[in-house]
Scaffold this motif. Structure first.
Motif, mmCIF file in Angstrom:
data_model
loop_
_atom_site.group_PDB
_atom_site.id
_atom_site.type_symbol
_atom_site.label_atom_id
_atom_site.label_comp_id
_atom_site.label_asym_id
_atom_site.label_seq_id
_atom_site.Cartn_x
_atom_site.Cartn_y
_atom_site.Cartn_z
ATOM 1 N N THR A 34 0.833 -1.197 0.000
ATOM 2 C CA THR A 34 0.000 0.000 0.000
ATOM 3 C C THR A 34 0.864 1.242 0.000
ATOM 4 O O THR A 34 1.875 1.300 0.693
ATOM 5 N N GLU A 35 0.471 2.261 -0.731
ATOM 6 C CA GLU A 35 1.201 3.517 -0.772
ATOM 7 C C GLU A 35 0.313 4.624 -0.224
ATOM 8 O O GLU A 35 -0.838 4.780 -0.623
ATOM 9 N N VAL A 36 0.866 5.399 0.727
ATOM 10 C CA VAL A 36 0.122 6.458 1.391
ATOM 11 C C VAL A 36 0.967 7.714 1.387
ATOM 12 O O VAL A 36 2.176 7.668 1.605
ATOM 13 N N ALA A 37 0.366 8.855 1.138
ATOM 14 C CA ALA A 37 1.103 10.117 1.124
ATOM 15 C C ALA A 37 1.710 10.393 2.491
ATOM 16 O O ALA A 37 1.113 10.141 3.535
ATOM 17 N N ALA A 38 2.941 10.911 2.517
ATOM 18 C CA ALA A 38 3.648 11.169 3.770
ATOM 19 C C ALA A 38 3.086 12.399 4.464
ATOM 20 O O ALA A 38 2.639 13.356 3.853
ATOM 21 N N SER A 39 3.119 12.388 5.804
ATOM 22 C CA SER A 39 2.670 13.527 6.607
ATOM 23 C C SER A 39 3.768 14.573 6.683
ATOM 24 O O SER A 39 4.943 14.287 6.561
ATOM 25 N N ASP A 40 3.370 15.843 6.893
ATOM 26 C CA ASP A 40 4.342 16.923 7.011
ATOM 27 C C ASP A 40 4.739 17.181 8.463
ATOM 28 O O ASP A 40 5.570 18.053 8.724
ATOM 29 N N GLN A 41 4.140 16.465 9.414
ATOM 30 C CA GLN A 41 4.465 16.628 10.823
ATOM 31 C C GLN A 41 5.385 15.493 11.239
ATOM 32 O O GLN A 41 4.969 14.333 11.271
ATOM 33 N N LEU A 42 6.644 15.812 11.542
ATOM 34 C CA LEU A 42 7.635 14.768 11.805
ATOM 35 C C LEU A 42 8.148 14.832 13.238
ATOM 36 O O LEU A 42 8.402 15.920 13.773
ATOM 37 N N LEU A 43 8.315 13.664 13.836
ATOM 38 C CA LEU A 43 9.058 13.533 15.087
ATOM 39 C C LEU A 43 10.394 12.900 14.718
ATOM 40 O O LEU A 43 10.454 11.726 14.338
ATOM 41 N N VAL A 44 11.469 13.640 14.826
ATOM 42 C CA VAL A 44 12.794 13.171 14.431
ATOM 43 C C VAL A 44 13.517 12.676 15.686
ATOM 44 O O VAL A 44 13.901 13.475 16.553
ATOM 45 N N VAL A 45 13.675 11.367 15.784
ATOM 46 C CA VAL A 45 14.335 10.754 16.939
ATOM 47 C C VAL A 45 15.753 10.386 16.506
ATOM 48 O O VAL A 45 15.951 9.511 15.658
ATOM 49 N N ILE A 46 16.729 11.061 17.102
ATOM 50 C CA ILE A 46 18.125 10.868 16.707
ATOM 51 C C ILE A 46 18.798 9.922 17.695
ATOM 52 O O ILE A 46 18.931 10.226 18.885
ATOM 53 N N ASP A 47 19.198 8.774 17.197
ATOM 54 C CA ASP A 47 19.800 7.753 18.049
ATOM 55 C C ASP A 47 21.117 8.258 18.628
ATOM 56 O O ASP A 47 21.911 8.906 17.931
ATOM 57 N N PRO A 48 21.389 7.992 19.914
ATOM 58 C CA PRO A 48 22.631 8.482 20.526
ATOM 59 C C PRO A 48 23.892 7.938 19.869
ATOM 60 O O PRO A 48 24.910 8.620 19.825
ATOM 61 N N VAL A 49 23.840 6.707 19.343
ATOM 62 C CA VAL A 49 25.010 6.152 18.670
ATOM 63 C C VAL A 49 25.313 6.942 17.399
ATOM 64 O O VAL A 49 26.476 7.211 17.073
ATOM 65 N N ALA A 50 24.286 7.351 16.674
ATOM 66 C CA ALA A 50 24.484 8.153 15.467
ATOM 67 C C ALA A 50 25.083 9.506 15.809
ATOM 68 O O ALA A 50 25.986 10.002 15.112
ATOM 69 N N ARG A 51 24.618 10.120 16.883
ATOM 70 C CA ARG A 51 25.166 11.416 17.293
ATOM 71 C C ARG A 51 26.640 11.288 17.654
ATOM 72 O O ARG A 51 27.443 12.167 17.344
ATOM 73 N N ARG A 52 26.989 10.176 18.274
ATOM 74 C CA ARG A 52 28.373 9.979 18.700
ATOM 75 C C ARG A 52 29.284 9.653 17.523
ATOM 76 O O ARG A 52 30.403 10.153 17.431
ATOM 77 N N ASP A 53 28.780 8.815 16.594
ATOM 78 C CA ASP A 53 29.646 8.307 15.527
ATOM 79 C C ASP A 53 29.765 9.256 14.337
ATOM 80 O O ASP A 53 30.810 9.280 13.678
ATOM 81 N N ASP A 54 28.715 10.009 14.016
ATOM 82 C CA ASP A 54 28.752 10.857 12.823
ATOM 83 C C ASP A 54 27.859 12.069 13.031
ATOM 84 O O ASP A 54 26.783 12.190 12.433
ATOM 85 N N GLY A 55 28.319 12.968 13.871
ATOM 86 C CA GLY A 55 27.544 14.160 14.184
ATOM 87 C C GLY A 55 27.282 15.036 12.976
ATOM 88 O O GLY A 55 26.233 15.682 12.876
ATOM 89 N N GLU A 56 28.200 15.060 12.020
ATOM 90 C CA GLU A 56 28.015 15.892 10.830
ATOM 91 C C GLU A 56 26.864 15.360 9.974
ATOM 92 O O GLU A 56 26.030 16.141 9.486
#
Length: 300
Positions: free
Chosen positions: A2-24
């Motif tokens: 099924t294909e559904v149009a994406a919402s414009d309201q986003l909750l961006v959850v940034i994993d701590p490992v990602a912040r540590r390994d590649d902050g840029e």
């Protein structure tokens, strides 16, 4: 699918490992997402805060910035909350372990991944759910692949247990006391090494004796040693099962089957499901849930 149009309201959850390994890369992904949608950014410090952020997302569409484990953690949380059916996940791959998200069709790179979140569509994907309520997004393998050199074989792959294994390291191993490391090395040469629990649970490095049943029909039994078993979601609510028997003389052909329920039993065994190693268990059953979860992927 099924294909559904994406919402414009986003909750961006940034994993701590990602912040540590590649902050840029995290910064770039956050900037692209914020430029194209209304975002609320969450920076959890651990698994509990990660789960709490998803529980409190409201009507926002969750976007995970992280690696395979971060995506798997998000799906597991929503599955336990029984909210997968009404929620479309998105992921921006950041980190070293992104083979799973790549295999699912998510573009790699911070910019490409973020653009797919904004411009993509939700696609419903099958899910493997085991009898302990664990989930598998991609594939599982029995026995798990050999651990990388220096990795703890006894880990289940969870963040909490990885942290515990690090805290159990020998005192002084990371300190500047070379005399202490020399003493520890001497002790290790004098004391016999205990076999790892994983090696014992898997019967060493030799073949496994497992019973594999697909929809109640035995594909291989305990009297036939096998080199490995793999299970992956297929199409239309079925799993693809491959059993590789031990060859004697001529190479043995793999045994293939398709079904909605797969049960593996036998001596204690471990298995790798997506990014995690679990077990040992004596039996485990996986059931396919057709279209159980949604992932935002590029159009086409």
């Amino acid at each position: 699918m099924t294909e559904v149009a994406a919402s414009d309201q986003l909750l961006v959850v940034i994993d701590p490992v990602a912040r540590r390994d590649d902050g840029e890369a995290v910064r770039i992904a956050k900037d692209v997402l914020s430029a194209g949608a209304t975002t609320k950014v969450c920076l959890p410090d651990g698994p509990e805060e990660f789960a709490r952020a998803l529980r409190r997302r409201g009507s926002r569409r969750p976007v995970v910035v992280g690696d395979d484990r971060a995506l798997l953690r998000a799906v597991s949380v929503l599955h336990r909350q029984r909210e997968l059916a009404g929620c479309a996940l998105s992921v921006v791959p950041v980190g070293g372990a992104i083979s799973l998200v790549r295999s699912l069709g998510v573009p790699t790179g911070a910019v490409a991944g973020a653009r797919a979140v904004l411009d993509g569509v939700e696609r419903r994907l099958d899910l493997l759910v085991d009898d302990s309520d664990g989930v598998v997004l991609g594939a599982l393998r029995i026995p798990p692949l050999a651990a990388r050199p220096g990795a703890g074989m006894g880990t289940t792959g969870t963040d909490e247990e990885d942290a515990e294994s690090e805290s159990d390291a020998e005192p002084g191993a990371s300190t500047g006391h070379p005399w202490l490391r020399t003493c520890q090395s001497l002790v290790r040469t004098l004391v016999p090494v205990r076999p790892s629990r994983t090696a014992s649970a898997n019967g060493g490095s030799g073949p496994s004796r497992l019973r594999v049943e697909v929809d109640g029909v035995t594909l291989v039994d305990l009297d036939q040693p096998v080199e490995g078993v793999s299970v992956a979601p297929g199409d239309a609510g079925v799993a693809e099962v491959e059993v590789r028997p031990v060859s004697v003389g001529a190479e043995a052909s793999p045994l293939m089957a398709r079904g909605s329920t797969v049960t593996v039993s036998g001596a204690h065994f471990r298995y790798r499901a997506d990014a995690l190693v679990s077990g040992p268990v004596r039996t485990r059953t996986w059931t396919v849930r057709e279209g159980a979860w949604g992932l935002t992927l590029p159009v086409g």
